[in-house]
Write an enzyme that holds these catalytic residues in place. Structure first.
Site, PDB file in Angstrom:
ATOM      1  N   ASP A 431       0.826  -1.211   0.000  1.00  0.00           N
ATOM      2  CA  ASP A 431       0.000   0.000   0.000  1.00  0.00           C
ATOM      3  C   ASP A 431       0.859   1.259   0.000  1.00  0.00           C
ATOM      4  O   ASP A 431       0.519   2.264  -0.634  1.00  0.00           O
ATOM      5  CB  ASP A 431      -0.929  -0.001   1.223  1.00  0.00           C
ATOM      6  N   GLU A 457      -2.076  -3.106  -9.112  1.00  0.00           N
ATOM      7  CA  GLU A 457      -0.857  -2.311  -9.262  1.00  0.00           C
ATOM      8  C   GLU A 457      -0.785  -1.633 -10.619  1.00  0.00           C
ATOM      9  O   GLU A 457       0.289  -1.182 -11.029  1.00  0.00           O
ATOM     10  CB  GLU A 457       0.379  -3.188  -9.036  1.00  0.00           C
TER      11      GLU A 457
END
Length: 544
Positions: A431, A457
């Site tokens: 994160d 991602e």
């Protein structure tokens, strides 16, 4: 119990006292209506024996005032009188609030009989009042328990859905408290600074306590005496439970404990394979899983459940009472861990009820989160626009570029080997990388561009009104910027790279074509070594 005798003649009061006197009965006298009105506000009387003929204020007037007061209107009144038995007087007495009449001279047996009726009614009312108070207290405690459970599960669900674990929060929180303690030792602190430090310490300790609570195993402790499980745990629909155990006898064991629960239906599977086949065919509410099976342990089973995306709640039931094992199973996704030595009708009913409530709560949270995500246009982690908004804008920008015969570009990018970061360092580290990349991308784009988190991602950028020759160099600079960035998480330092695909609207027939072209360019960047920028064109994909 208390009764009030109201009569202006002492001899009459004394006579009534002798007839009614008995253990546990407190007889209080009043010689006038005014005295009686004062006493009824001070005492809780079971009954009032009220003379009709008195100076200043007679019995009728006194009764009318008592009945008109909200606090005293419930007290039964029996008129005791020597006046005429004519109907008009009797009706007047009832009209003023009397429940009965006794005429002088009094018959002691009749007097005691009528008084005892009202004393018994008062006693029953008091018992009922005490029972209601206890029920309210019990209900309040049960509601507190339920609210605490729901809040605990809400935090667990939110942490789980955020990809975090309670133990991942403990270390930084403990460090925070330690640093605050060190700050407090610095000399020449002002009173205000010390007060702020104290508040920070209290807040940090509260958060630490919450995380400890989240990590605590629920071992189905004995239910407190005020907790009536039979009254609280009830099932108003059919509950399907799959028992996964080497022995079918275990099913009969469970049935014996829950013999009174007609709506609970058990099914049995001997091994992993049979259970997963049954879960594909049927809908189950709960899985009771033995820790050791012929084809593996509950640890492997829970991993398989996760891989197959099966959301049926699992309760591990075993003869082992290992707290370390219990903690591991909970972290792997088990809803509860129940040692066989602690199983009884109450604990089994309660764990089923709590598991069903927790499963319902998780579904509600997921639904609410999905709805919020659907309604939102911004990705919470990166603060970039989300995929839904990206698709909407892409359609509009492509049509605009086509209408005004301008060029637009679409950038698709993907962080290389991102899964390794999550697997080795945990989701919080992942994160951190996503958030940092989002910030860098937002600073890199032009004001007219639209930067989005496409999913996982992957990132995307829509660039209206561009020149082909300038786009490649701009995103080569971004690629190099990312590769040079050093990340640090829990004393571990690492780097990450990004692969980039670029496509242009003049090479596409539609917005979907443009998206497919950018995706193909990204795929080529990945296939040719990663950490590179690739441009799509109609003849061949060129690598920059």
């Amino acid at each position: 119990m208390k009764i009030l005798i109201v009569d202006d003649k002492p001899a009459n009061c004394l006579a009534l006292q002798k007839i009614l006197a008995k253990p546990g009965l407190n007889i209080i006298e009043a010689s006038s209506g005014n005295d009686a009105l004062a006493l009824v506000l001070e005492h809780d009387f079971a009954l009032i024996l009220l003379d009709v003929q008195m100076p200043d204020m007679d019995g009728f007037e006194t009764a009318e005032i008592i009945r008109g007061n909200h606090e005293t209107k419930h007290i039964p009144i029996i008129f005791v009188t020597a006046i005429s038995k004519e109907q008009k007087y009797i009706f007047k007495g009832y009209d003023k609030g009397a429940v009965d009449y006794l005429f002088k001279p009094l018959d002691p047996d009749i007097l005691k009989s009528k008084v005892n009726v009202f004393l018994e009614l008062y006693g029953q009312k008091e018992v009922l009042k005490k029972t209601n108070i206890e029920l309210k207290k019990a209900n309040a405690r049960i509601l507190e328990q339920q609210e605490a459970l729901i809040e605990e599960e809400r935090i667990k669900v939110l942490l789980q859905m955020a990809g975090a674990k309670a133990q991942e929060l403990n270390q930084p929180l403990a460090s925070l408290l330690e640093n605050i303690a060190l700050i407090g030792e610095i000399k020449d602190n002002t009173a205000k600074t010390k007060e702020c430090i104290y508040r920070m310490k209290v807040s940090g300790q509260k958060i630490l306590d919450i995380t400890k609570k989240i990590n605590t195993m629920n071992y189905a402790e004995p239910i407190p005496s005020y907790y009536n499980s039979a009254a609280v745990v009830s099932f108003n629909r059919k509950i399907q439970i799959l028992v996964v155990d080497d022995s079918e006898d275990v099913v009969e064991w469970f049935k014996a404990f829950l013999a009174d629960q007609d709506l609970i239906v058990f099914s049995w599977a001997e091994n992993f394979k049979d259970s997963f086949a049954m879960l594909e065919r049927e809908q189950f509410d709960i899985i009771f899983l033995d820790h050791i099976l012929k084809d593996g342990t509950s640890i492997e089973y829970l991993k398989n459940i996760d891989e197959k995306s099966i959301e049926t709640p699992v309760i591990v039931v075993t003869g082992y009472g290992d707290e370390m094992l219990a903690s591991k199973l909970i972290q792997l996704g088990a809803y509860d861990y129940l040692p066989k030595s602690r199983i009884n009708t109450e604990s089994l009913s309660r764990v089923i009820n709590n598991t069903l409530e927790r499963a319902r709560l998780r579904k509600d949270v997921k639904k609410a989160q999905a709805k919020m995500a659907e309604m939102s246009t911004v990705d919470e982690l990166t603060t970039l626009y989300n995929r839904r908004y990206f698709i909407e804008v892409l359609e509009g920008e492509f049509e605009r570029a086509d209408r005004y015969e301008t060029e637009m570009a679409l950038i698709m990018m993907d962080l290389d080997y991102f899964k390794k970061i999550n697997d080795s360092l945990g989701h919080p580290a992942g994160d951190m990388v996503l958030s940092d990349t989002g910030k860098r991308l937002r600073r890199h784009v032009r004001k007219s561009d639209l930067a989005c988190r496409y999913g996982g991602e992957e990132f995307a950028v829509i660039l209206p009104n561009v020149r082909k020759d300038s786009i490649f160099s701009a995103y080569e600079r971004f690629r190099e910027m990312v590769s040079k960035q050093s990340f640090k998480y829990e004393s571990k330092q690492f780097h990450i790279t990004v692969s980039i695909g670029i496509a242009f609207s003049n090479d596409a027939e539609s917005a979907n074509d443009l998206l497919a072209h950018a995706d193909q360019a990204l795929y080529q960047a990945k296939e040719t070594g990663r950490n590179r920028t690739v441009i799509y064109n109609t003849n061949a994909i060129s690598v920059g």
